[in-house]
Write an enzyme that holds these catalytic residues in place. Structure first.
Site, short mmCIF file in Angstrom:
data_model
loop_
_atom_site.label_atom_id
_atom_site.label_comp_id
_atom_site.label_asym_id
_atom_site.label_seq_id
_atom_site.Cartn_x
_atom_site.Cartn_y
_atom_site.Cartn_z
N HIS A 177 58.22 42.72 -25.98
CA HIS A 177 58.37 43.00 -27.41
C HIS A 177 59.84 42.85 -27.81
O HIS A 177 60.74 43.16 -27.02
CB HIS A 177 57.96 44.44 -27.71
CG HIS A 177 56.49 44.71 -27.61
ND1 HIS A 177 55.55 43.72 -27.52
CD2 HIS A 177 55.81 45.89 -27.62
CE1 HIS A 177 54.34 44.28 -27.46
NE2 HIS A 177 54.47 45.59 -27.53
N CYS A 201 54.40 51.60 -26.37
CA CYS A 201 55.41 50.64 -25.88
C CYS A 201 56.55 50.42 -26.87
O CYS A 201 57.72 50.38 -26.48
CB CYS A 201 54.75 49.31 -25.54
SG CYS A 201 53.59 48.73 -26.79
#
Lengths: 376, 376
Positions: A284, A171
């Site tokens: 994130h 990710c």
């Protein structure tokens, strides 16, 4: 505490609005047909997990064409019922025979499951899009972000009877390279330093639940329950919870270093990364320092990013409005801001940028679905 | 929601244990005498604020000697009662006449109050230790971290009848330089990049209360109350909430850049900083990339830091135990870990370190009290 569904998390921590800020080059109208006789047969492995559920959501939202779909999970989850596009499915136990007749399998059940079952699926002629880290650094397996290196998988075709493996990057790598690659193409990145602010979702749905539970407990003056993480996560942050390697970097950080070199096919780029877990639900953030071979000023960089697919620039200095993890939660794009000259580098060879992206969507499930769309 | 006292915050978010991990060179036994006829008279300006309260706590904990103490605040807080070391005090309104006979005044009531009243105090012969940013970059005002540059204030003496100003650096600067200076002394830092994870306390006690209130609201599915910050802070993070300057850096970031150059008296060191507010109560964390003139390997750096005053090394790779903001909350030391070679720099000229420190203690009140201790 009652188990939280992901949709409840969506309500709590962001708005569940599907948002496409600019035309998406990977969802052309020709594939808007969903359940179709001529379309591929699909399997989702780990269908009851956070990313597995998001796979289903994207297959539906993006009208991904399919002839049939198999819901696969561990023995523990087998027998559960899932309604998908108005049809009821029973979750089947994953076995070596699960892949007979399956054209595309999406794996998101962890590395050990991928290592055991993905090669068996490939043997049966299935193209596997694997969300685990199991095969990412395998030289024979393309590691693909569709906006960045679609060419790496151009030799893989459906309908040839030949199976193949394609790996979905980590990710952090996906979110970072979505923003950095357009600048790299213009000015060539020589050196990159990434410092992350990583959400609970990267450790799975149970980690998100633990963050919520702990937060309630701390607010009530109770000791926090630590099952997924060994220390208090509520109102705290800590170095990423994976093993530390001999060079002092943790596995998450070294994934990023190695995956960036592989995806860019650039053995000379210098990368360092510091990965920190923050008490955020599902997106994130990262601060990225860039050194370029050729000059690149901040205005040109901003223009390049404004025109980059899957990227939205949020860089309003006057209003102090920059990307936040909450704003990009449940969004498909990666948001970039704080685009500015790096004060430690002379001339126009250094920039700082700040990037946020939804860890479950573009950081995992969406990227995997986009990979499969390239096969159509 | 009822107003939260800081001590309640201590209970909620950390253990209120006073901890001295190694001998503190700035609390020698000779000054353990507190209320004493021959000692200086003291004033605390902004005594009802978060840092003001911590001033009192440190004066008591460190047996700072004083003949008398004035509790000063705005008109709004005047008349409130404070019990300090078993004596009752009434908070007085700050006026130009407040400083008659005051030897040392601790200011923590914001820049505008400092700008107006600190020069008046100096005129009356008071040595002002100012926690605001008002005078930090004034060439005539020393900017001091006692462990780093005590020599900058060696010309200032008590009992001469001559007032003076000493500025307390910004919290991020103090926490960063506590860890970086010992390495700088050995190998000379040429270039430093800092990425921060900053707590609510930096924006005051009301910001800590807002973070708690918002967290409760979000968990209950309500809209978060945004008074101190213009956006949701609970389960979110954002670029620091100060103004952005013309170079794209915000004021907090440029404070750090300029203050580091001044404290080190080094116009050549290159510094860049990115300041991000995270949903943490009272301790700041930061990731620091360092480039050195002379080689410095990570083992030597670790040894240097283990012997540095006010610094504790927490760098257990096997147990994945590194500094966290929760662990350093209410602690006087700055904790350092993740000490490792910077992969983007060749040889032993680059290191990464990760630093955590309590924003209210060493980041503000403790450093100011230590400055005053140098005057004794």
């Amino acid at each position: 505490m009652a188990s939280l569904s992901l949709s409840r998390h969506n309500q709590l921590f962001s708005r569940p609005i599907f948002h496409r800020p600019k035309p998406n080059f990977f969802a052309p109208t020709k594939i808007r047909m969903s359940l179709t006789e001529n379309a591929p047969s699909i399997a989702v492995v780990g269908v009851t997990g956070a990313v597995g559920q998001e796979f289903l959501s994207f297959l539906s939202d993006r009208d991904f064409p399919y002839r049939s779909i198999k819901m696969l999970a561990s023995k523990r989850s087998a027998g559960r019922r899932i309604t998908f596009e108005d049809k009821d499915y029973v979750v089947e136990e994953l076995t070596p025979d699960s892949f007979a007749g399956v054209d595309i399998a999406f794996f998101s059940a962890g590395s050990s499951i991928s290592k055991e079952f993905a090669p068996l699926a490939v043997d049966r002629g299935t193209v596997v899009v694997d969300n685990s880290s199991a095969f990412r650094m395998d030289e024979k397996v393309p590691l693909v972000i569709p906006e960045v290196n679609p060419e790496a998988m151009q030799h893989i075709k459906l309908g040839t009877g030949k199976g193949a493996l394609i790996a979905n990057p980590n990710c952090t790598t996906i979110i970072c390279l979505m923003a950095v690659t357009p600048l790299h193409r213009r000015a060539k990145v020589l050196c990159m330093d990434v410092t992350t602010y990583q959400a609970a979702s990267g450790a799975g749905a149970a980690a998100m639940e633990e963050l919520e539970l702990q937060t309630r407990e701390v607010l009530e003056g109770k000791s926090p329950t630590c099952k997924i993480f060994k220390q208090q996560y509520a109102f705290n942050l800590f170095s990423h919870n994976v093993s530390i390697l001999s060079n002092g970097y943790n596995e998450e950080e070294m994934k990023m270093v190695k995956e960036i070199m592989k995806i860019w096919n650039d053995k000379d780029v210098k990368v360092a990364s510091t990965c920190i877990r923050v008490p955020i639900m599902r997106a994130h953030s990262m601060n990225v320092k860039l050194q370029f071979e050729r000059p690149l000023d901040e205005d040109t960089a901003r223009d390049i990013l404004k025109n980059a697919p899957g990227v939205v620039v949020i860089d309003d200095r006057e209003a102090n409005h920059f990307p936040t993890p909450l704003e990009v939660s449940n969004k498909d794009y990666v948001a970039v801001g704080r685009i500015r000259r790096d004060l430690t580098q002379d001339g126009n060879h250094g920039l700082y940028i700040y990037v946020c992206g939804d860890q479950i969507r573009k950081g995992a499930a969406l990227n995997a679905i986009q990979i499969a769309e390239l096969l159509l």
